[in-house]
Design a protein around this motif. Sequence first.
Motif, PDB file in Angstrom:
ATOM      1  N   GLY A 161       0.628  -1.285   0.142  1.00  0.00           N
ATOM      2  CA  GLY A 161      -0.125  -0.119   0.120  1.00  0.00           C
ATOM      3  C   GLY A 161       0.685   1.215  -0.076  1.00  0.00           C
ATOM      4  O   GLY A 161       0.487   2.165  -0.670  1.00  0.00           O
ATOM      5  N   GLN A 164       2.254   1.660  -3.237  1.00  0.00           N
ATOM      6  CA  GLN A 164       1.180   2.088  -4.426  1.00  0.00           C
ATOM      7  C   GLN A 164       0.894   3.598  -4.238  1.00  0.00           C
ATOM      8  O   GLN A 164       0.772   4.256  -5.069  1.00  0.00           O
ATOM      9  CB  GLN A 164       0.184   1.065  -4.107  1.00  0.00           C
ATOM     10  N   THR A 165       0.805   4.191  -2.993  1.00  0.00           N
ATOM     11  CA  THR A 165       0.671   5.553  -2.863  1.00  0.00           C
ATOM     12  C   THR A 165       1.469   6.112  -3.548  1.00  0.00           C
ATOM     13  O   THR A 165       1.045   7.332  -4.358  1.00  0.00           O
ATOM     14  CB  THR A 165       0.782   5.799  -1.150  1.00  0.00           C
ATOM     15  N   GLN A 173       9.152  11.696  -9.015  1.00  0.00           N
ATOM     16  CA  GLN A 173       9.590  11.551  -7.832  1.00  0.00           C
ATOM     17  C   GLN A 173      10.197  10.179  -7.075  1.00  0.00           C
ATOM     18  O   GLN A 173       9.369   9.787  -6.430  1.00  0.00           O
ATOM     19  CB  GLN A 173       8.576  12.459  -6.684  1.00  0.00           C
ATOM     20  N   ARG A 179       8.012   9.458   2.280  1.00  0.00           N
ATOM     21  CA  ARG A 179       7.066  10.443   2.774  1.00  0.00           C
ATOM     22  C   ARG A 179       5.829   9.405   3.223  1.00  0.00           C
ATOM     23  O   ARG A 179       5.629   9.758   4.345  1.00  0.00           O
ATOM     24  CB  ARG A 179       6.419  11.424   1.834  1.00  0.00           C
ATOM     25  N   TYR A 180       5.278   8.577   2.457  1.00  0.00           N
ATOM     26  CA  TYR A 180       4.047   7.770   2.802  1.00  0.00           C
ATOM     27  C   TYR A 180       4.583   6.764   3.885  1.00  0.00           C
ATOM     28  O   TYR A 180       3.669   6.433   4.619  1.00  0.00           O
ATOM     29  CB  TYR A 180       3.421   7.455   1.558  1.00  0.00           C
TER      30      TYR A 180
ATOM     31  N   ILE B 112      -5.407   4.493 -12.148  1.00  0.00           N
ATOM     32  CA  ILE B 112      -4.900   5.372 -11.317  1.00  0.00           C
ATOM     33  C   ILE B 112      -3.482   5.212 -11.152  1.00  0.00           C
ATOM     34  O   ILE B 112      -2.489   5.896 -11.085  1.00  0.00           O
ATOM     35  CB  ILE B 112      -5.667   5.344 -10.095  1.00  0.00           C
ATOM     36  N   GLY B 113      -3.069   3.743 -11.243  1.00  0.00           N
ATOM     37  CA  GLY B 113      -2.005   3.323 -10.513  1.00  0.00           C
ATOM     38  C   GLY B 113      -0.995   3.385 -11.780  1.00  0.00           C
ATOM     39  O   GLY B 113       0.477   3.551 -11.640  1.00  0.00           O
ATOM     40  N   ARG B 114      -1.303   3.181 -12.995  1.00  0.00           N
ATOM     41  CA  ARG B 114      -0.091   3.522 -13.925  1.00  0.00           C
ATOM     42  C   ARG B 114      -0.630   4.479 -15.079  1.00  0.00           C
ATOM     43  O   ARG B 114      -1.278   4.409 -15.989  1.00  0.00           O
ATOM     44  CB  ARG B 114      -0.368   2.260 -14.959  1.00  0.00           C
ATOM     45  N   PRO B 115       0.185   5.883 -14.899  1.00  0.00           N
ATOM     46  CA  PRO B 115       0.036   7.194 -15.795  1.00  0.00           C
ATOM     47  C   PRO B 115       0.087   6.644 -17.211  1.00  0.00           C
ATOM     48  O   PRO B 115      -0.465   7.294 -17.826  1.00  0.00           O
ATOM     49  CB  PRO B 115       1.233   7.820 -15.249  1.00  0.00           C
ATOM     50  N   THR B 153      -3.062  16.540  -2.807  1.00  0.00           N
ATOM     51  CA  THR B 153      -2.270  15.366  -3.686  1.00  0.00           C
ATOM     52  C   THR B 153      -2.035  14.379  -2.750  1.00  0.00           C
ATOM     53  O   THR B 153      -2.222  13.030  -3.098  1.00  0.00           O
ATOM     54  CB  THR B 153      -0.879  15.793  -4.346  1.00  0.00           C
ATOM     55  N   ASP B 154      -1.566  14.263  -1.673  1.00  0.00           N
ATOM     56  CA  ASP B 154      -1.396  13.232  -0.585  1.00  0.00           C
ATOM     57  C   ASP B 154      -2.816  12.553  -0.393  1.00  0.00           C
ATOM     58  O   ASP B 154      -2.658  11.317  -0.562  1.00  0.00           O
ATOM     59  CB  ASP B 154      -0.986  13.755   0.709  1.00  0.00           C
ATOM     60  N   LEU B 157      -3.399  10.429  -3.684  1.00  0.00           N
ATOM     61  CA  LEU B 157      -2.472   9.321  -3.858  1.00  0.00           C
ATOM     62  C   LEU B 157      -3.010   8.161  -2.521  1.00  0.00           C
ATOM     63  O   LEU B 157      -2.563   7.088  -3.141  1.00  0.00           O
ATOM     64  CB  LEU B 157      -1.103   9.854  -3.534  1.00  0.00           C
ATOM     65  N   LEU B 158      -2.968   8.567  -1.584  1.00  0.00           N
ATOM     66  CA  LEU B 158      -3.670   7.798  -0.416  1.00  0.00           C
ATOM     67  C   LEU B 158      -4.600   6.855  -0.922  1.00  0.00           C
ATOM     68  O   LEU B 158      -4.678   5.762  -0.516  1.00  0.00           O
ATOM     69  CB  LEU B 158      -3.817   8.562   0.671  1.00  0.00           C
ATOM     70  N   GLY B 161      -3.375   3.756  -2.356  1.00  0.00           N
ATOM     71  CA  GLY B 161      -2.355   2.996  -1.467  1.00  0.00           C
ATOM     72  C   GLY B 161      -3.341   2.379  -0.652  1.00  0.00           C
ATOM     73  O   GLY B 161      -3.126   1.262  -0.231  1.00  0.00           O
ATOM     74  N   ILE B 162      -4.130   3.186  -0.141  1.00  0.00           N
ATOM     75  CA  ILE B 162      -5.181   2.356   1.022  1.00  0.00           C
ATOM     76  C   ILE B 162      -5.803   1.040   0.394  1.00  0.00           C
ATOM     77  O   ILE B 162      -5.969   0.023   1.068  1.00  0.00           O
ATOM     78  CB  ILE B 162      -6.179   3.357   1.471  1.00  0.00           C
ATOM     79  N   GLN B 164      -4.903  -0.476  -2.432  1.00  0.00           N
ATOM     80  CA  GLN B 164      -3.612  -1.654  -2.511  1.00  0.00           C
ATOM     81  C   GLN B 164      -3.459  -2.346  -1.370  1.00  0.00           C
ATOM     82  O   GLN B 164      -3.206  -3.644  -1.424  1.00  0.00           O
ATOM     83  CB  GLN B 164      -2.563  -0.907  -3.304  1.00  0.00           C
ATOM     84  N   PRO B 200       5.816  17.135  -0.845  1.00  0.00           N
ATOM     85  CA  PRO B 200       4.588  16.487  -1.239  1.00  0.00           C
ATOM     86  C   PRO B 200       4.375  16.283  -2.678  1.00  0.00           C
ATOM     87  O   PRO B 200       3.989  15.295  -3.298  1.00  0.00           O
ATOM     88  CB  PRO B 200       3.393  17.446  -0.590  1.00  0.00           C
ATOM     89  N   GLY B 201       4.683  17.471  -3.679  1.00  0.00           N
ATOM     90  CA  GLY B 201       4.783  17.282  -4.924  1.00  0.00           C
ATOM     91  C   GLY B 201       3.444  17.271  -5.561  1.00  0.00           C
ATOM     92  O   GLY B 201       2.360  17.282  -4.508  1.00  0.00           O
ATOM     93  N   ARG B 202       3.306  17.800  -6.523  1.00  0.00           N
ATOM     94  CA  ARG B 202       1.957  17.724  -7.259  1.00  0.00           C
ATOM     95  C   ARG B 202       1.673  16.318  -8.209  1.00  0.00           C
ATOM     96  O   ARG B 202       2.743  15.671  -8.513  1.00  0.00           O
ATOM     97  CB  ARG B 202       1.754  18.922  -8.081  1.00  0.00           C
ATOM     98  N   LEU B 205       3.325  17.056 -13.130  1.00  0.00           N
ATOM     99  CA  LEU B 205       4.245  17.906 -12.845  1.00  0.00           C
ATOM    100  C   LEU B 205       3.908  18.775 -13.892  1.00  0.00           C
ATOM    101  O   LEU B 205       4.170  20.205 -13.851  1.00  0.00           O
ATOM    102  CB  LEU B 205       5.432  17.404 -13.263  1.00  0.00           C
TER     103      LEU B 205
END
Lengths: 221, 221
Positions: A161, A164-165, A173, A179-180, B112-115, B153-154, B157-158, B161-162, B164, B200-202, B205
């Motif tokens: 997880g 993946q985040t 990055q 960070r996560y 979401i996971g693969r740009p 953004t966090d 992204l979370l 991750g959650i 996953q 944190p980044g965006r 980009l």
Amino acid sequence: MTETTAIAGQRADMVRNRRLLLGAATEAFAERGVDVSMGEIAQRAGVAKGTVFRHFATKEDLLAAIMLQLLDRLTGTADRLLQADDAAAALWEFMTAGVEALAGDRAFCDVIGRPSLQNAEVRDAIAKLGHVAETLTARAREQGGVRADITGTDIVLLLGGIHQTAAPVLDTQPQAWRRYLELAFDGLRVTTTRPLPHPPGRLLLADPRSPADPPRASAES
Amino acid sequence: MTETTAIAGQRADMVRNRRLLLGAATEAFAERGVDVSMGEIAQRAGVAKGTVFRHFATKEDLLAAIMLQLLDRLTGTADRLLQADDAAAALWEFMTAGVEALAGDRAFCDVIGRPSLQNAEVRDAIAKLGHVAETLTARAREQGGVRADITGTDIVLLLGGIHQTAAPVLDTQPQAWRRYLELAFDGLRVTTTRPLPHPPGRLLLADPRSPADPPRASAES
DNA sequence: ACGGAAACTGACCGCCGGGTCATGTTCACC
DNA sequence: GGTGAACATGACCCGGCGGTCAGTTTCCGT
């Protein structure tokens, strides 16, 4: 175990090709995930496609060999960390190693996230990793380093997880997972909130051996 | 926007097939992920393969149509939640909706996971979602409901991750994501620890418009 | 040095996926 | 009801995949 040792009486070109192959496959799977073709792996190793299938009967076998290598290394790390005095710090180090491994290997992510890609050996290795993680977590729990309702399965699941985040921004990055990981660890330390909903469950519903006493989630310490 | 409205002068069988197709594709992508074949989608819709390509020139177009539908719905939910009094509760509700959407749609997770699976439209929609999430998060931050160094953004992204985290046990425990959502939220509330490492980044980009003042991670409250 | 077993090679197979197109069909309009 | 344009159809094409195998090459033991 992955047999990297040469058995007496083996042909020199065979062991050479096997090493080339494992190296190429490790790289290729890491960079491009499980969808990389056997042809490309052969090319990277500088070997004909047929040779790949002489060493590994199916693509699944080759993938398993690479994944076992990775899982064993991680399990070894966890095993070593069992000796540490500060269990929470050890757990932190284990998670860092785990997420780092995921961030550096796309195939590893694929395999961890999709059980249908795991053969019996890989499932065993994951279960073994889960077992060590369970012990590591139990120690941290007893020392009060992590909240009482966290299990080893939680920890192993969290590795995927956390990675993946950060995965969507991995290209731009590569270190964002740190960070996560920190954020997750902050959550793991929390003690003032209500207990987590939903039972932790085990990673594999049918783990043949090692009952590995499931820790209760009651508050203590 | 996804054009679900019928333009005057359109043939009845066409709009019917289009609706069947969108329904079948939504289901098929949700159940089997982006790897589902166009042939299977056609079959589920009760339509010939050629018809699919008459409505959507490429598989990418069809996938984008479905994903935009989903993203728009989620953005709408977030928009509505901007009106809530308790910003932290609203953020919690938004995250619940987001993770639930992911848990119920394998293709959504894939995209979401693969740009590399996102075309320009989808990237735009994700950016828009990120923008609303930013506002939602800013309010929660100001109210002290979440720690000061968390950005929108966090949050976005979370979501991935959650989900996953719980994905490997999704077959046997479809609700396990609630456990990890709670865990993450506990982490988001923490205020007593050192600030998170790594910026944190965006999400993207190169977001052409909407600078959306990036919140600084300095401690305040 | 040499014989033969073991390993290597690359052309080949069947399959499946996205995408196309000539042909047949349906509907909206008059 | 007739007509033409828009739509639907499914056989077909092409490329890439995992996997095979007869023929060739390499190495080890004697």
